[in-house]
Each structure stands twice: as structure tokens, then as C-alpha cells.
Write an enzyme that holds these catalytic residues in place. Sequence first.
Site, PDB file in Angstrom:
ATOM      1  N   LYS A  39       1.120  -1.238  -0.004  1.00 29.78           N
ATOM      2  CA  LYS A  39      -0.141   0.168   0.361  1.00 29.78           C
ATOM      3  C   LYS A  39       1.092   1.162   0.093  1.00 29.78           C
ATOM      4  CE  LYS A  39      -3.485   0.169  -0.702  1.00 29.78           C
ATOM      5  NZ  LYS A  39      -4.635  -0.113  -1.347  1.00 29.78           N
ATOM      6  N   SER A 256      -2.841 -13.012   4.079  1.00 27.63           N
ATOM      7  CA  SER A 256      -3.206 -12.863   2.500  1.00 27.63           C
ATOM      8  C   SER A 256      -2.283 -13.322   1.207  1.00 27.63           C
ATOM      9  CB  SER A 256      -3.646 -11.004   2.492  1.00 27.63           C
ATOM     10  OG  SER A 256      -2.181 -10.183   1.197  1.00 27.63           O
TER      11      SER A 256
HETATM   12  N1  PMP Z   1      -3.513  -7.816   1.023  1.00 25.78           N
HETATM   13  C1  PMP Z   1      -3.318  -6.831   2.696  1.00 25.78           C
HETATM   14  C2  PMP Z   1      -2.734  -7.611   3.230  1.00 25.78           C
HETATM   15  C3  PMP Z   1      -3.798  -5.621   1.683  1.00 25.78           C
HETATM   16  O1  PMP Z   1      -3.723  -4.838   3.398  1.00 25.78           O
HETATM   17  C4  PMP Z   1      -4.925  -5.053   0.641  1.00 25.78           C
HETATM   18  C5  PMP Z   1      -5.047  -3.748   0.908  1.00 25.78           C
HETATM   19  N2  PMP Z   1      -6.330  -3.730   1.498  1.00 25.78           N
HETATM   20  C6  PMP Z   1      -4.516  -6.451  -0.235  1.00 25.78           C
HETATM   21  C7  PMP Z   1      -3.603  -7.398   0.118  1.00 25.78           C
HETATM   22  C8  PMP Z   1      -5.268  -5.694  -1.308  1.00 25.78           C
HETATM   23  O2  PMP Z   1      -4.732  -4.602  -1.972  1.00 25.78           O
HETATM   24  P1  PMP Z   1      -5.761  -4.036  -2.421  1.00 25.78           P
HETATM   25  O3  PMP Z   1      -6.540  -2.472  -1.263  1.00 25.78           O
HETATM   26  O4  PMP Z   1      -4.946  -2.643  -4.278  1.00 25.78           O
HETATM   27  O5  PMP Z   1      -6.944  -4.283  -3.722  1.00 25.78           O
END
Ligand code: PMP
Length: 304
Positions: A39, A256
Site C-alpha cells: 500500500k 493474504s
Molecule cells: N493484502 C493486504 C494485506 C492488504 O492490506 C491489501 C490492501 N487492502 C490487499 C491485500 C489488497 O490490495 P488492494 O487494496 O490494492 O486491492
Amino acid sequence: MLERVGHTPLLRMERVGREYPTAEFYAKAEWFNPGGSVKDRAALSMIREGERTGALRPGKTILDATSGNTGIAYAMIGAALGYPVMLCLPSNASAERKRILSAYGADIILTAADEGSDGAIRRARRIHASSPQRYFYPDQYSNPANWQAHYHTTALEIWEQTEHSVTHFVAGLGTSGTFVGTARRLKELNPEIQCISLQPDEAFHGLEGWKHMASALVPVIYDARVADRDLVIQTEDAYRMAKRLAREEAMLVSPSAAAALVGCLQVAASLDQNKHERAVIVTIFADAAEKYLNERFWDESEGS
Ligand code: PMP
């Protein structure tokens, strides 16, 4: 610090996925960013765009809703550039996250846990509406500079680091900025590249940072048409993979990130084995495990 955002290493899996001999698996190690996650890219892009248009000027406070990593990125960048930062986040965000944000000097507004990230978004909108002159509200869910960060950086890095050989791009959906921006650019570079988005399998899940689109406020920047396929991932599979990644690849990553690799294995399983279909599958490991070390799954033995 800000010059260190992006240009992350592309790491190859050496053991996980070896049951698919025609596939190579790579991940962008986004925890190498100075704020510790993918991010940083989006936050820096939105802040720089705000400065460019004049929406962000000295004296204004950066305000947004975030489940964590974007907030950490705003707080880090705000400290670097001298802007105050105010963040709305669900009260069940982990103690480490709150500590990291306040250590960077950000103000934290806690919202109801049972309303999740949507509750935090509604609160940020109300605060902004009550005093629009005081705040710069990047609104990562609606701001094109979010996905454009990945269009201009992440996609080109993947293209160069794979020496143009990437065949599949796989990423989870949160705001969707990472997936939409990277996939758009990769498709322009080579329309044959398959782009696969990933989501949690149900509304209540443990894949922090991801959104279950069917039950969530759908981000304005989300464009489902960019995806050739959309797969669902179970939290338990991600937890198992997080432990495997630590032990077999020496990568201590978040649920994630592990979920993203589960998605890559699903893609590999769908390759045409009869034709020995080769694949160079690239995904995004959004962040490392540090912020999630209190989760119980690390202690649970397999099969329990
Ligand atoms: N994985 C994690 C740990 C995140 O913090 C985020 C951001 N919300 C994402 C994946 C997904 O990224 P994006 O917001 O660009 O879809």
C-alpha cells in the site's frame, strides 16, 4: 524513505508448487517497501496526485478509512512530508497496528467492529463532509491514483523482472487497486497474459486486506471486466499455506499473501497437462507476517 517505495524483489518459489513441473511461481515481495506493504505505492501515488492538483496543501490533514496497511503507508508518508494524518479503522484492528499508526504520529478514530471496513469508510465520509476544507480525503476506494500506482510501477516491474515471460498475473482484491492497475498495464504489454482476481469465499473471513465483493461496499475503482477469471480462496487454506511458506520457502508472510499463492496453485491445476502448457505465474505478497503473529493459526498443528 519515499525513494524506497516500489522496486521490490521478485522471488521465485523453490519448493511450494513443485507438483506442477510446467509452472514457475513468483511473488513480488512487497514487505520490502519502507512502510512494510504494497500500500505504500498507492498511498504515495494518491498523496502526490493530491499535491499536484492542489487538493493537498500544507496545513491540511490527510484523512481516510483503512483496514491497516494503507493507514500505515499514509502515516509513514505523512511523517516524511510533514502532513498530519487522521485514520478511521474498525476497533478490532490489532493492537500492533494501532501502535504502529500512533508511533508515526497519526490520530486514530475507532469504528464499530461489526461494521468492518465499511463502517470506517462511512465515518471518514462524515468527518470529511463536516469540514471539507480541513481534510484531504484521498478515498482509496474511489481514487484512480490508487490503481494508477500499479499501472505505472508494479506492472512494469513484473514485466521487466520476468524478462517479458509472465503468462499469468494473480492477485487478491481489497480496494482492487493492485489487481486492476497491474492487470490493465500487463494486458497492454501482452494481451495474452491471463489476469486472475481472488476473493475470500465468504463475508466473514480471515484474509485481512481482502474484500468479499458480493457482501461489501464495492469500490468505485473496481472493474470486474479486467479479470479473465475470479477465484475464491478459503481462509483455512491460506493459513496452512502461510506455515508452508515460512518452513519451505523461508518467507514469513501474511494470510493474504499466502492466499494469493493458494490462488496461483489453483491456476496451475487448471493448466493443460496433456499439452505440457508452460506458465510463469506472478502474484503479489502484500505484506509480511509481523502484524499477524498473534493469530492462533500459527500454533495449530496440521489437521486440527
Ligand atoms: N493484502 C493486504 C494485506 C492488504 O492490506 C491489501 C490492501 N487492502 C490487499 C491485500 C489488497 O490490495 P488492494 O487494496 O490494492 O486491492
